[in-house]
Write a protein that holds these residues in place. Structure first.
Motif: not given
Length: 115
Positions: A55-62
């Motif tokens: 989730r943290a990686k997805e949020k950062e990518c977003e």
């Protein structure tokens, strides 16, 4: 002066070697402790950590996809965006020169018991 430069090179070489060996030792210890910690976790805990990291990686990518850096931002004036790297390098240069040059000296003369 050649002897001084040779001693300086030897000192720097020893300091770099010491730093690299300490850094490598630290990294190995951290990896061992991390592996030991992972072995102590249950599979549910590992799955929870994995989901949180995903989730943290997805949020950062977003955020990276939807936003611009300050250098490319239209809200910052162009001259500020172009001038700022030079200001930072200039500050680094002033900091280094201020710490490498002697700005002042203090001479203390004392007399103890008449001597």
């Amino acid at each position: 002066t050649t002897k001084y430069l040779l001693n300086l090179a030897i000192f720097i070489g020893c300091a770099v070697t010491l730093f690299l060996s300490a850094s490598t030792t630290r990294t190995c210890i951290i990896k061992q402790n991390h592996a030991r910690w992972l072995k102590s976790l249950s599979s549910d805990d590992i799955n929870k950590i994995f989901v949180e990291q995903t989730r943290a990686k997805e949020k950062e990518c977003e955020l990276n996809r939807c936003t611009n850096s300050l250098f490319y931002s239209n809200e910052i004036p162009l001259f500020v965006r172009l001038l700022m790297p030079f200001v930072i390098v200039g500050n680094i240069g002033l900091f280094i020169s201020g710490h490498l040059n002697i700005g002042a000296t203090v001479n203390v003369f004392m007399q103890i018991a008449g001597e």
